[in-house]
Design a protein around this motif. Structure first.
Motif, PDB file in Angstrom:
ATOM      1  N   ASP A  31      -7.980  15.532  -2.112  1.00  0.00           N
ATOM      2  CA  ASP A  31      -7.405  15.162  -3.411  1.00  0.00           C
ATOM      3  C   ASP A  31      -8.389  15.426  -4.547  1.00  0.00           C
ATOM      4  N   PHE A  32      -9.643  15.100  -4.313  1.00  0.00           N
ATOM      5  CA  PHE A  32     -10.662  15.299  -5.349  1.00  0.00           C
ATOM      6  C   PHE A  32     -10.822  16.782  -5.666  1.00  0.00           C
ATOM      7  N   LYS A  33     -10.845  17.605  -4.634  1.00  0.00           N
ATOM      8  CA  LYS A  33     -10.984  19.046  -4.855  1.00  0.00           C
ATOM      9  C   LYS A  33      -9.755  19.619  -5.569  1.00  0.00           C
ATOM     10  N   ALA A  34      -8.584  19.064  -5.268  1.00  0.00           N
ATOM     11  CA  ALA A  34      -7.354  19.581  -5.877  1.00  0.00           C
ATOM     12  C   ALA A  34      -7.213  19.148  -7.333  1.00  0.00           C
ATOM     13  N   CYS A  35      -7.693  17.955  -7.647  1.00  0.00           N
ATOM     14  CA  CYS A  35      -7.551  17.415  -9.017  1.00  0.00           C
ATOM     15  C   CYS A  35      -8.877  16.840  -9.496  1.00  0.00           C
ATOM     16  N   PRO A  36      -9.913  17.642  -9.632  1.00  0.00           N
ATOM     17  CA  PRO A  36     -11.245  17.114  -9.946  1.00  0.00           C
ATOM     18  C   PRO A  36     -11.369  16.496 -11.339  1.00  0.00           C
ATOM     19  N   ALA A  37     -10.568  16.976 -12.283  1.00  0.00           N
ATOM     20  CA  ALA A  37     -10.714  16.493 -13.662  1.00  0.00           C
ATOM     21  C   ALA A  37     -10.476  14.993 -13.754  1.00  0.00           C
ATOM     22  N   PHE A  38      -9.481  14.498 -13.029  1.00  0.00           N
ATOM     23  CA  PHE A  38      -9.175  13.067 -13.069  1.00  0.00           C
ATOM     24  C   PHE A  38     -10.305  12.254 -12.447  1.00  0.00           C
ATOM     25  N   SER A  88      -3.378  10.365  -6.424  1.00  0.00           N
ATOM     26  CA  SER A  88      -3.043  10.627  -5.021  1.00  0.00           C
ATOM     27  C   SER A  88      -1.556  10.408  -4.763  1.00  0.00           C
ATOM     28  N   ARG A  89      -0.995   9.384  -5.389  1.00  0.00           N
ATOM     29  CA  ARG A  89       0.439   9.111  -5.213  1.00  0.00           C
ATOM     30  C   ARG A  89       1.277  10.265  -5.733  1.00  0.00           C
ATOM     31  N   ARG A  90       0.931  10.747  -6.906  1.00  0.00           N
ATOM     32  CA  ARG A  90       1.707  11.827  -7.519  1.00  0.00           C
ATOM     33  C   ARG A  90       1.517  13.128  -6.733  1.00  0.00           C
ATOM     34  N   ARG A  91       0.323  13.384  -6.261  1.00  0.00           N
ATOM     35  CA  ARG A  91       0.096  14.601  -5.479  1.00  0.00           C
ATOM     36  C   ARG A  91       0.874  14.538  -4.164  1.00  0.00           C
ATOM     37  N   GLU A  92       0.890  13.381  -3.539  1.00  0.00           N
ATOM     38  CA  GLU A  92       1.611  13.197  -2.283  1.00  0.00           C
ATOM     39  C   GLU A  92       3.106  13.381  -2.471  1.00  0.00           C
ATOM     40  N   ALA A  93       3.626  12.883  -3.607  1.00  0.00           N
ATOM     41  CA  ALA A  93       5.062  12.958  -3.886  1.00  0.00           C
ATOM     42  C   ALA A  93       5.474  14.269  -4.536  1.00  0.00           C
ATOM     43  N   GLY A  94       4.503  15.132  -4.842  1.00  0.00           N
ATOM     44  CA  GLY A  94       4.829  16.402  -5.485  1.00  0.00           C
ATOM     45  C   GLY A  94       5.195  16.258  -6.945  1.00  0.00           C
ATOM     46  N   LEU A  95       4.724  15.181  -7.588  1.00  0.00           N
ATOM     47  CA  LEU A  95       5.022  14.947  -8.997  1.00  0.00           C
ATOM     48  C   LEU A  95       3.995  15.659  -9.875  1.00  0.00           C
ATOM     49  N   PRO A  96       4.365  16.015 -11.087  1.00  0.00           N
ATOM     50  CA  PRO A  96       3.411  16.683 -11.992  1.00  0.00           C
ATOM     51  C   PRO A  96       2.283  15.733 -12.390  1.00  0.00           C
ATOM     52  N   MET A  97       1.103  16.304 -12.556  1.00  0.00           N
ATOM     53  CA  MET A  97      -0.056  15.510 -12.965  1.00  0.00           C
ATOM     54  C   MET A  97      -0.087  15.406 -14.484  1.00  0.00           C
ATOM     55  N   ARG A  98       0.240  14.249 -14.998  1.00  0.00           N
ATOM     56  CA  ARG A  98       0.240  14.026 -16.436  1.00  0.00           C
ATOM     57  C   ARG A  98      -0.796  12.965 -16.773  1.00  0.00           C
ATOM     58  N   TYR A 177     -13.283  -7.747  -1.865  1.00  0.00           N
ATOM     59  CA  TYR A 177     -12.818  -6.513  -1.209  1.00  0.00           C
ATOM     60  C   TYR A 177     -11.541  -6.791  -0.426  1.00  0.00           C
ATOM     61  N   SER A 178     -11.515  -7.919   0.268  1.00  0.00           N
ATOM     62  CA  SER A 178     -10.367  -8.261   1.113  1.00  0.00           C
ATOM     63  C   SER A 178      -9.093  -8.449   0.313  1.00  0.00           C
ATOM     64  N   ILE A 179      -9.222  -8.935  -0.907  1.00  0.00           N
ATOM     65  CA  ILE A 179      -8.005  -9.184  -1.695  1.00  0.00           C
ATOM     66  C   ILE A 179      -7.604  -7.979  -2.548  1.00  0.00           C
ATOM     67  N   THR A 180      -8.457  -6.962  -2.634  1.00  0.00           N
ATOM     68  CA  THR A 180      -8.140  -5.815  -3.498  1.00  0.00           C
ATOM     69  C   THR A 180      -7.938  -4.505  -2.757  1.00  0.00           C
ATOM     70  N   VAL A 181      -8.482  -4.355  -1.560  1.00  0.00           N
ATOM     71  CA  VAL A 181      -8.523  -3.048  -0.906  1.00  0.00           C
ATOM     72  C   VAL A 181      -7.121  -2.480  -0.683  1.00  0.00           C
ATOM     73  N   ILE A 182      -6.153  -3.324  -0.381  1.00  0.00           N
ATOM     74  CA  ILE A 182      -4.777  -2.865  -0.207  1.00  0.00           C
ATOM     75  C   ILE A 182      -3.890  -3.285  -1.368  1.00  0.00           C
ATOM     76  N   SER A 183      -4.201  -4.394  -2.008  1.00  0.00           N
ATOM     77  CA  SER A 183      -3.316  -4.921  -3.051  1.00  0.00           C
ATOM     78  C   SER A 183      -3.198  -3.988  -4.247  1.00  0.00           C
ATOM     79  N   LEU A 184      -4.285  -3.396  -4.694  1.00  0.00           N
ATOM     80  CA  LEU A 184      -4.210  -2.537  -5.881  1.00  0.00           C
ATOM     81  C   LEU A 184      -3.407  -1.255  -5.632  1.00  0.00           C
ATOM     82  N   PRO A 185      -3.680  -0.509  -4.562  1.00  0.00           N
ATOM     83  CA  PRO A 185      -2.800   0.647  -4.324  1.00  0.00           C
ATOM     84  C   PRO A 185      -1.355   0.233  -4.062  1.00  0.00           C
ATOM     85  N   LEU A 186      -1.143  -0.941  -3.469  1.00  0.00           N
ATOM     86  CA  LEU A 186       0.213  -1.426  -3.241  1.00  0.00           C
ATOM     87  C   LEU A 186       0.934  -1.684  -4.560  1.00  0.00           C
TER      88      LEU A 186
END
Length: 254
Positions: A31-38, A88-98, A177-186
């Protein structure tokens, strides 16, 4: 199913392995290599804040508090990575990077759930500074060393202070870490409240304690090493870890 557990409205995997961590890191690097600017943009904010903190405290001769602040700095990393989760979500879903969508990810779905999590992380960082100040006061109140003297680390009292401070810092860091590692991406991915997201995150860590502890160690060690050369290593490490956390989340939440 044996490898899954129902937590609130979410089904969570409980059979993670270290292979999942390797796969998440590989996907994060892709993902980083595909969209390094972000990645470079969000990392630059973190690096700039770190350098500002470094020069401000160094100029004032507050060497000890530079160490303390640097140790607590990773507490703020998950919120910094919210934009990376959206990439990462947008790249996975094929959405445009805005840029507008990526930068607006911290607003969540307009319900301020992610901003509330950010406030919790800021409180965590402040709490760590208070704990560190208390530990310093307990150990060094009878010491003859100056409050910022490097020589204090060579004394028995100074070493004891470092050990206790490291243990306390590790416990605080792991708790948040335990309360954020999954909660934020969720919260980036689904329309949930932050309490439910925290419950899911805690359940993930509880159900996959060994693997999630290893992931916490990977994050802590790589961030620490990346901060050594004037925070510059964060230009690569922070985006890769952010993207990788998204992919680990996608493995966890069925």
């Amino acid at each position: 199913m044996a490898g899954q557990a129902q937590v609130a409205p979410v089904t969570v995997a409980r059979n993670l392995t270290t292979n999942d961590l390797r796969a998440a890191l590989a996907a994060g690097w892709a993902d980083f290599k595909a969209c390094p600017a972000f990645g470079l943009f969000f990392a630059s904010i973190y690096v700039a804040a770190g350098l500002l903190l470094y020069f401000e405290l160094y100029a004032r001769g507050k060497f000890l508090w530079l160490i303390v602040a640097s140790a607590g700095f990773p507490l703020l990393a998950p919120f910094t990575a919210v934009g990376l989760y959206e990439v990462s979500r947008r790249r996975e879903a094929g959405l445009p990077m805005r840029w507008g969508a990526v930068l607006g990810a911290s607003r969540g779905r307009g319900d301020e759930q992610i901003l509330t999590m950010g406030a919790i992380l800021f409180v965590a960082f402040s709490f760590w500074l208070m704990i560190a100040h208390g530990i310093y006061a307990v150990f060094m109140s009878e010491s003859n060393y100056g409050p910022q003297g490097i020589e204090l680390f060579m004394s028995g009292t100074g070493l004891a202070m470092l050990i206790v401070g490291s243990i306390a810092g590790a416990l605080i860091a792991f708790a948040f870490y335990s309360i954020t590692v999954i909660s934020l991406p969720l919260l980036v991915d689904r329309d949930l409240d932050f309490v439910t997201a925290i419950i899911v995150s805690l359940a993930t860590v509880r159900s996959n304690t060994v693997v999630m502890t290893i992931w916490a160690a990977v994050i802590a060690i790589t961030l620490f090493v990346a901060m050594l050369p004037l925070f510059l290593g964060l230009f690569v490490v922070l985006p890769v870890l952010g993207h990788a956390t998204w992919h680990l989340y996608r493995r966890v939440v069925v």
